[in-house]
Design an enzyme around this catalytic site. Sequence first.
Site, PDB file in Angstrom:
ATOM      1  N   TYR A   1       1.024  -0.998  -0.135  1.00 53.87           N
ATOM      2  CA  TYR A   1       0.037   0.113   0.105  1.00 53.87           C
ATOM      3  C   TYR A   1       0.832   1.322   0.116  1.00 53.87           C
ATOM      4  O   TYR A   1       1.820   1.371   0.885  1.00 53.87           O
ATOM      5  CB  TYR A   1      -0.836   0.032   1.271  1.00 53.87           C
ATOM      6  CG  TYR A   1      -1.550   1.330   1.449  1.00 53.87           C
ATOM      7  CD1 TYR A   1      -3.003   1.516   0.822  1.00 53.87           C
ATOM      8  CD2 TYR A   1      -1.087   2.538   1.956  1.00 53.87           C
ATOM      9  CE1 TYR A   1      -3.454   2.661   1.153  1.00 53.87           C
ATOM     10  CE2 TYR A   1      -1.812   3.665   2.227  1.00 53.87           C
ATOM     11  CZ  TYR A   1      -3.043   3.604   1.567  1.00 53.87           C
ATOM     12  OH  TYR A   1      -3.828   4.940   1.764  1.00 53.87           O
TER      13      TYR A   1
ATOM     14  N   GLU B   1      -3.396   7.512  -4.021  1.00 52.37           N
ATOM     15  CA  GLU B   1      -3.495   6.317  -3.224  1.00 52.37           C
ATOM     16  C   GLU B   1      -3.271   5.131  -4.370  1.00 52.37           C
ATOM     17  O   GLU B   1      -4.142   4.961  -5.028  1.00 52.37           O
ATOM     18  CB  GLU B   1      -4.832   6.198  -2.332  1.00 52.37           C
ATOM     19  CG  GLU B   1      -4.916   5.005  -1.463  1.00 52.37           C
ATOM     20  CD  GLU B   1      -6.119   4.929  -0.609  1.00 52.37           C
ATOM     21  OE1 GLU B   1      -7.176   5.098  -1.309  1.00 52.37           O
ATOM     22  OE2 GLU B   1      -6.131   4.768   0.644  1.00 52.37           O
TER      23      GLU B   1
END
Length: 397
Positions: free
Chosen positions: A118, A206
Amino acid sequence: MNLHEYQGKELLSSFGVRIQRGIVAQNADEAVAAAKKLTEDTGTSWHVIKAQVHAGGRGKGGGVKLAKSLDQVKEIAGQIIGMDLVTPQTSAEGKRVHQVLVAEDVYYPGANEPKEYYMSVLLNRGTGRNMIMYSTEGGMDIETVAEETPELIFTEEIDPSTGILAFQARRIAFNLGLSGMAFKEMTKFVTSLYKAYVESDSSLFEINPVLRTSDDKIMAVDAKVSLDDNALYRHKDLAALRDLREESAIEVEAGELGLNYVDLEGNVGCMVNGAGLAMATMDLIKQAGGEPANFLDVGGTADAARVEAAFRIILKDKGVKAILVNIFGGIVRCDRVAQGIVEAYKNMGDAMNVPIIVRLQGTNADIAKELIDNSGLDVMSATEFQEAADKVQAVLA
Ligand code: GDP
Ligand code: MN
């Protein structure tokens, strides 16, 4: 302003960030052509078909699927385009899918198992610096990781005067447990990712997941990009990527009229001047047992034309059962506003079909109340906050 995944990936790629390659398609035939082209360019024989909507969690909702042949590409693209995709981030009605990204399958087998990470880039408002937030726990909901295993989330703050430094990029690669070529790839990945974030004036990146492929390449498999609206004037090329189909039609129209409007789910429409008063008014409606149907700041001018435009916008929402007007007459005098309301109401005729409660406070509030009470129109007036709340409660009962 948010970008679609395919647009976000193109932006990243233009800054040298490695991405899972793909081609956007509007229908099943275009999807097949895109898949053939990708096979020529990359050698991939499998493809992932990914719904392009402004919502995350598409995989969970059936909006991301693997196709192992051109027949499957056609079949899956045909299913996804036109569907109303429901994900944990959409309403129960879902979002209509108009296009898909046909992408190369990058989870191919090899020396290592593919591994998901991530990574996001965002502003830390506390320190006034950009930071890179990253984790070994990719592919899953980062909120869940933050709750259950916060020690697996790392942050790296960037000094705006130097940008990201080489040792910081290395620290990120190290904390992610990488070595060898994957380590080098990751330092290059974060460095160009950060550059893309700053130079595009973004407010959020993101990338979930960032993938380490089985042959140690690091690439963006997903991309959520939010651009800073206040900087769009210097990025005409990015501003042109706006997809109005992804936005609330009422909000788009209100924006064109210069009204600051946010669509909500409730039953009481609000027309207020000033964002702070608008927030307080929404609280007031809740206390009175209602739910605000919108946030609407009409701004400094509340003449008849503007009031009428605001009323019409509010009434486009069929859930509205009453309208509360709450205006503070500081710069604008209350009697002027009252005249505007009366005039707008008369102009609208039958289009005005819900009860209106008007609370005017400030300069000439008493004259304003008289004007409204004597107008002969079906408008309830109030000068106190509580009085307005009681009247809202009465009409909802
Ligand atoms: P999101 O669900 O909206 O976040 O969409 P993502 O782009 O993150 O994709 C969801 C999931 O699809 C990823 O976490 C992967 O597990 C899977 N996925 C994405 N690309 C590929 C691919 O090339 N091959 C395979 N097998 N799975 C993929
Ligand atoms: Mn994702």
